[in-house]
Design an enzyme around this catalytic site. Structure first.
Site, PDB file in Angstrom:
ATOM      1  N   SER A 252     -76.407  19.889  15.269  1.00  0.00           N
ATOM      2  CA  SER A 252     -76.557  21.032  16.164  1.00  0.00           C
ATOM      3  C   SER A 252     -78.025  21.235  16.502  1.00  0.00           C
ATOM      4  O   SER A 252     -78.897  20.530  16.000  1.00  0.00           O
ATOM      5  CB  SER A 252     -75.990  22.288  15.513  1.00  0.00           C
ATOM      6  OG  SER A 252     -76.865  22.704  14.483  1.00  0.00           O
ATOM      7  N   LYS A 253     -78.272  22.230  17.321  1.00  0.00           N
ATOM      8  CA  LYS A 253     -79.630  22.560  17.785  1.00  0.00           C
ATOM      9  C   LYS A 253     -80.639  22.649  16.652  1.00  0.00           C
ATOM     10  O   LYS A 253     -81.790  22.260  16.800  1.00  0.00           O
ATOM     11  CB  LYS A 253     -79.614  23.917  18.512  1.00  0.00           C
ATOM     12  CG  LYS A 253     -79.128  23.836  19.924  1.00  0.00           C
ATOM     13  CD  LYS A 253     -80.295  24.087  20.883  1.00  0.00           C
ATOM     14  CE  LYS A 253     -80.089  23.451  22.235  1.00  0.00           C
ATOM     15  NZ  LYS A 253     -80.642  22.134  22.369  1.00  0.00           N
ATOM     16  N   ARG A 254     -80.168  23.211  15.518  1.00  0.00           N
ATOM     17  CA  ARG A 254     -81.156  23.425  14.449  1.00  0.00           C
ATOM     18  C   ARG A 254     -81.688  22.109  13.869  1.00  0.00           C
ATOM     19  O   ARG A 254     -82.657  22.100  13.126  1.00  0.00           O
ATOM     20  CB  ARG A 254     -80.581  24.339  13.358  1.00  0.00           C
ATOM     21  CG  ARG A 254     -79.548  23.698  12.503  1.00  0.00           C
ATOM     22  CD  ARG A 254     -78.843  24.693  11.607  1.00  0.00           C
ATOM     23  NE  ARG A 254     -77.654  24.094  11.068  1.00  0.00           N
ATOM     24  CZ  ARG A 254     -77.630  23.371   9.959  1.00  0.00           C
ATOM     25  NH1 ARG A 254     -78.721  23.200   9.252  1.00  0.00           N
ATOM     26  NH2 ARG A 254     -76.492  22.840   9.553  1.00  0.00           N
TER      27      ARG A 254
END
Ligand code: GLU
Length: 491
Positions: A252-254
């Site tokens: 994911s984005k993180r």
């Protein structure tokens, strides 16, 4: 295999991310390898979340990666329209056929009724399935209710037996039919569910192979049930393994950049991104890693795609990118790097002070000097500043270490004189002249070269110093040495 037709079916509800590209890529390899067709279908029935900007960005990303399509947006094709939002009448017609043949029915249950049913089931320790109570409605009851109530259309689904998915990658996957209730195919807003629209489109677009992300495997039995009820022939299925983050959680984005757009902005080359993503879950059967898109297309086969999740490793992508930067033809890299120079805060005014062709010639030399040391186009710009500007900053530690010595000023003065006189002003001669200076002063080459490099580039490391000095030219080099001497040394 003849008549191969595959589709990539993104929803324009976000940017194209690495998982999506990898799916597109495997479809593309497979169909290009078999002389088939690539169809781009836009799954845009979610009106709320879809946007023209995301669509534009997905198309731009695919074009940047040069993953072309034979049918779809911008190119058309005889099985269109290729936007689901323009195919609503087709879904309604197919749903009507199912209603007419009693394979689907109207359901008028309200969310509250459904919730109450679910709670009763749960209390009895049963799975929360819909009871199918609207199956029994008479034509008159349906007519009456339709006049004033919202409804959905549900498919009559088998209650017993099994649905077997034959997956090219995962083998035979068996689903017990009692886990499915009569699922919705047309929602209360009149729009089709993903499963229904997908099956109808795959059939009418004559898709031979559905190659998609593993997260859709659980949808496949439902899609098969729909296809059976509609009397469609099934396509072949291949579910490509998940891409996980290094900590094995969902990517994911993180975990950093995940969209194609972000990689493009970072200065990752499309060739490297494709090469890297191809290896997420696929390998040609040996440990080759650097492959051109043509090589990979020739070598690709679905049976070499792994069942196991692939682990995403940004470092490896960047490493691969560095390889491409070092080995691709210089004029190609210049062309790709140019927009980064034009848009850089530090160098855009320099770029614009030249005619483009003149700048490209200079850039070619600079890139040739620095590209061994950088991994992205952005880093290439960062590593090139001092070739174009005199007002660079100096590495602080370097200043302390190399200019802090008591005879630093004297050394710089001697380097200045040496470079003032050396003839011709060429790498070989410069190297020899500085070499002689080190002998005369009885100092190591490092004691001469390190402060010289720092004075002319502001850095303690970089490409071949004599090449850099030659590139800058006598005048600029001397100016920089003088400036550093005045700024940092007292002698
Ligand atoms: N629009 C779906 C998605 O983006 C397509 C899934 C499929 O390939 O069937 O996940």
């Amino acid at each position: 295999m003849t008549g191969i037709r595959v589709r990539f079916a993104p929803s324009p509800t976000g940017e194209l991310h690495v998982g999506g590209v990898r799916t597109a890529l495997f479809n593309w390899f497979f169909t290009r390898n078999h002389g088939g067709k690539m169809i781009l279908r836009i799954d845009d029935t979610d009106r709320q979340r879809s946007s023209p900007e995301y669509l534009e960005s997905i198309l731009t990303s695919l074009k940047w990666l040069e993953l072309d399509w034979d049918e779809g947006p911008e190119v058309g094709g005889k099985y269109g329209p290729y936007f689901q939002s323009e195919r609503l009448n087709i879904y309604n017609d197919e749903a009507q056929k199912l209603i007419d043949s009693k394979k689907a029915y109207y359901c008028f249950c309200t969310p509250e009724e459904l919730q109450a049913e679910r709670e009763i089931n749960l209390r009895k320790g049963q799975p929360p399935r819909y009871s199918g109570k609207c199956r029994q409605l008479s034509p008159q009851e349906i007519k009456d209710k339709k006049a004033h109530k919202n409804f959905v259309i549900r498919l009559l689904s088998p209650e017993t037996g099994q649905t077997v998915v034959e997956d090219i990658i995962r083998g035979t996957v068996v689903f017990e039919n009692n886990i499915f209730d009569d699922f919705i195919i047309i929602k209360s807003d009149g729009l089709p569910t993903y499963n229904f629209a997908s099956v109808v489109d795959d059939f009418y677009m004559k898709i031979s192979h559905v190659i998609r992300a593993e997260e859709h495997l659980s949808n496949t039995p439902r899609q098969q049930i729909i296809a059976e009820q509609l009397g469609y022939k099934l396509p072949s299925y291949a579910h490509v393994p998940m891409i996980l983050a290094p900590d094995h959680s969902k990517l994911s984005k993180r975990h950093g950049a995940t969209s194609v757009q972000e990689y493009k902005e970072m200065g990752v080359l499309p060739e490297a991104l494709i090469n890297y993503l191809a290896l997420l879950g696929w390998s040609p059967g040996d440990d080759r890693e650097l492959m051109s898109i043509n090589e990979m297309t020739d070598l690709f086969s679905l049976d070499k795609v792994s069942k196991n999740p692939a682990i995403y490793d940004l470092k490896k992508l960047i490493w691969l990118n560095g390889n491409y930067l070092r080995t691709m033809k210089l004029d190609v890299i210049v062309q790709k790097a140019l927009p980064f120079f034009k848009n850089s805060d530090e160098l855009s005014d320099v770029v614009h002070s030249y005619q483009e062709d003149d700048f490209k010639k200079i850039l070619e030399k600079v890139i040739d000097l620095v590209r061994d040391r950088v991994k992205t186009l952005r880093e290439l710009v960062e590593a090139s500043g001092y070739f174009f500007r005199n007002d660079f900053t100096y590495d602080e530690k370097g200043v302390k270490k190399h200019f802090g010595k008591k005879n630093a000023g004297e050394i710089l003065a001697k380097v200045y004189r040496t470079l003032k006189d050396v003839e011709p002003y060429q790498p070989e001669q410069i190297k020899n002249a500085l070499g002689e200076l080190s002998q005369t002063l009885n100092l190591s080459m490092g004691r001469i070269n390190l402060p010289t490099r720092l004075a002319v580039t502001g850095r303690t490391m970089g490409p071949d110093l004599f090449e850099v000095i030659t590139f800058l030219g006598r005048e600029k080099t001397l100016e920089r040495i003088k400036k550093a001497k005045e700024l940092f040394t007292s002698s």
